[in-house]
Design a protein around this motif. Structure first.
Motif, PDB file in Angstrom:
ATOM      1  N   CYS A 185      -4.449   3.469  10.810  1.00 30.10           N
ATOM      2  CA  CYS A 185      -3.920   2.763   9.642  1.00 30.10           C
ATOM      3  C   CYS A 185      -2.397   2.899   9.590  1.00 30.10           C
ATOM      4  CB  CYS A 185      -4.543   3.323   8.366  1.00 30.10           C
ATOM      5  SG  CYS A 185      -3.967   2.499   6.859  1.00 30.10           S
ATOM      6  N   LYS A 218       1.159   1.297   7.273  1.00 33.97           N
ATOM      7  CA  LYS A 218       1.698   0.507   6.168  1.00 33.97           C
ATOM      8  C   LYS A 218       3.143   0.149   6.481  1.00 33.97           C
ATOM      9  CE  LYS A 218      -1.254   2.411   2.532  1.00 33.97           C
ATOM     10  NZ  LYS A 218      -1.315   3.021   1.185  1.00 33.97           N
ATOM     11  N   THR A 271      -0.932  -3.552   4.769  1.00 30.61           N
ATOM     12  CA  THR A 271      -1.644  -2.432   5.386  1.00 30.61           C
ATOM     13  C   THR A 271      -2.425  -2.968   6.578  1.00 30.61           C
ATOM     14  OG1 THR A 271      -1.846  -1.303   3.264  1.00 30.61           O
ATOM     15  CG2 THR A 271      -3.317  -0.595   5.040  1.00 30.61           C
TER      16      THR A 271
END
Length: 604
Positions: free
Chosen positions: A533, A535, A584
């Protein structure tokens, strides 16, 4: 002299990319199959030739059949994953590729693999090929496939083949030369490359790479001037500090006297020695320029010179004269479209006449496609830039090739029975070979040829008489590795309507969308397990060029990456996402390419 004779349903000669795929598929279908290879590794371009950074069929929707299964196995077996180089989305240790193919063969009790043998004679009865003799044994089979790297069975069997260029007057190919010239004479086929694997020895000092005969550093001067040394090395970076050296710019492509490859065993041996020396000299030049941190890799290939591939990466071979010939027009996108037209049925009573083929394609309702490719048309002639009609598009934040199909009839000789080809030796023009020669499409050709051979045995029919729909259905429904036939950007194989749309466009080729997108449906949006992940801020530089500035995790904060994807629904989201917005993402970072391969996308 009396030879031991083996009997099989299907004999595949040559353990290259196509031959390996053909033998595995024929055996999986149930045919008693024998595979005879020259080298101790199977897989050809993907393994023994050292091209373990393959090109083409990279989009998720095109990762099907044995090609898709091979990628899945690599993802499971290759420590550190496949995101290592910038020229491809898949780079791996060739030893792992060879291990996969060996395991697939080992699990099939009806597939007998014999290595270290080359064909010496082909047996005929009338118009049919019945067997092949090797050094101390012979094999007879109902269907025989030529999977050799250079189409050697074509020559041994006196089956008509092409070698060299066709003029524009032959088929009206837009990129073909109008007259023969110095280029066509010097390079009758594309230059091979003797791949060498180099290694980063880090703080240690690598053994010195000695210059081979004919060393001339001016041949390599400027090889990476337009890229920089690190980017040059990262082109073919492999896991474990290894680098595949297969570099076209003042690099190790070698085409001097390339016609010697088919003149005699002696002349072929001379060419192979020279091309290997040329690669050794390039590696010597690299070490001289970049330092003793870099040397020849250790214990990669299973022979004495472990850094050098078992044989050259051949980009072109003898090319069959088949029932249909794939031309440049057949691989180029439709006007204002993103896909080439689908091949329609072109076999009539075992005879294909090119003059009448266009009208026959229009009149026939049956698509004849059996494999898919999408690579840009790419030709290699050292020191020469040869212009070709473009067949690339921006997709998923990057360049990719427009897809095309391969017809079954280009695997079948015009006048010989019990025989199929399954490698770069299909019936294709010299110009179009630049796109049909790539590893994934050759693997698809091999899978289709193996399936066809096994079904011919079941039906007791000749390849030219095999009902094309039976072959297509078998490929689409294979319980191990179902294979794509119609290329559609937004139709990944896990969609529930995948088979429906494949058959629909086979039955209705005139309805095939020029966009390459079928009517939309739901997607399996599951993440690939290695996804992480991130951002950051999304930037749209152009319609298909995206950048991403990382805000989290802290390790990468402030870094700016290119965003790319191989998944159709992510491509759609990226095209619609607002400029300079927080986003994201889940994906995998590739250091060599400085890109994030996006698997999933949410709003900030």
């Amino acid at each position: 002299m009396v030879y031991q004779t083996y009997i099989a349903d299907v004999l595949v000669v040559g353990g290259g990319t196509g031959g390996t795929a053909a033998a595995i598929q024929a055996a999986r279908r149930g045919a008693k199959t024998i595979l005879v290879s020259e080298f101790p590794w199977l897989g050809g371009m993907l393994t023994s030739a050292g091209v373990s950074v393959p090109d083409g069929n990279e989009l998720e929707s095109f990762q099907t059949g044995l090609w898709g299964a091979f990628l899945q196995e690599l993802r499971q077996r290759q420590p550190g994953g496949l995101d290592n180089s910038w020229v491809s989305f898949f780079s791996y240790d060739p030893r792992i590729g060879a291990e996969i193919f060996a395991d697939w063969v080992q699990e099939l009790p009806n597939l007998h693999w014999i290595s270290g043998q080359v064909p010496l004679e082909v047996f005929r009865q009338g118009d049919s090929i019945t067997g092949v003799r090797f050094a101390n044994f012979a094999i007879t089979a109902k269907i025989i496939l030529d999977g050799t790297e250079l189409g050697d069975l074509l020559a041994l069997a006196d089956i008509p083949y092409r070698w060299g260029w066709e003029l524009q007057s032959e088929w009206g190919e837009p990129s073909a030369p109008v007259t023969f010239n110095s280029l066509t004479q010097r390079y009758p086929v594309q230059a091979p490359t003797y791949v060498v694997i180099m290694q980063d020895f880090g703080e240690a000092i690598a053994p010195e790479i000695l210059a081979a005969p004919n060393y001339n550093p001016s041949q390599f001067t400027g090889a990476w001037d337009g890229y920089g040394a690190e980017t040059f090395l990262n082109y073919g970076r492999l896991p474990g500090g290894l680098f595949m050296i297969n570099w076209p710019i003042c690099g190790n492509d070698y085409g001097e006297g390339v016609g010697r490859l088919i003149e005699s065993d002696v002349s072929r041996g001379e060419f192979l020695q020279e091309s290997r020396w040329h690669s050794q000299n390039f590696a010597h030049f690299i070490q001289k320029q970049l330092g003793r941190r870099y040397g020849l890799a250790e214990k990669v290939f299973p022979h004495a010179s472990t850094a050098f591939a078992l044989h050259p990466y051949y980009r072109e071979s003898r090319r069959l004269v088949g029932l249909t010939t794939v031309r440049e027009q057949d691989i180029l996108p439709i006007a204002r479209g993103r896909v080439a037209p689908i091949f329609n049925h072109a076999i009539a009573l075992g005879v294909c006449v090119r003059v009448g083929e266009a009208s026959r394609r229009e009149a026939s309702p049956t698509g004849e496609a059996i494999a898919v490719g999408n690579y840009a048309n790419d030709h290699h002639y050292p020191g020469v830039q040869f212009p070709l009609q473009p067949k690339s598009i921006r997709w998923g934040g990057r360049w990719t090739g427009t897809p095309f199909t391969i017809p079954y009839s280009c695997l079948i000789p015009a006048a010989t029975d019990s025989f199929l080809v399954c490698e770069k030796n299909i019936s294709v023009s010299h110009i179009a070979n630049g796109a049909t020669r790539l590893q994934p499409v050759v693997m698809g050709i091999g899978q289709a040829a193996g399936m066809a051979a096994a079904i011919c045995v079941e039906l007791n029919c000749q390849p030219r008489d095999l009902p094309i729909r039976k072959l297509q259905t078998a490929l689409l429904e294979d319980n191990r590795s179902k294979a794509l036939i119609i290329p559609l950007f937004n139709l990944p194989p896990n969609r529930s309507d995948w088979r429906h749309w494949q058959l629909y466009y086979l039955d209705n080729p005139q309805a095939y969308p020029v966009s390459g997108d079928c009517p939309d449906s739901t997607f399996d949006k599951a993440l690939i397990p290695e996804s992480n992940c991130f951002k950051g801020i999304f930037y749209r530089l152009e319609q298909q060029e995206y950048r991403f500035t990382v805000t989290a995790p802290a390790t990468y904060q402030g870094q700016s990456w290119q965003l790319v994807t191989l998944r159709s629904h992510i491509d759609e989201q990226l095209r619609a996402y607002p400029h300079e917005q927080l986003v994201t993402l889940w994906g995998r970072y590739n250091h060599s390419g400085n890109w994030l391969l996006v698997e999933h996308l949410n709003g900030g």
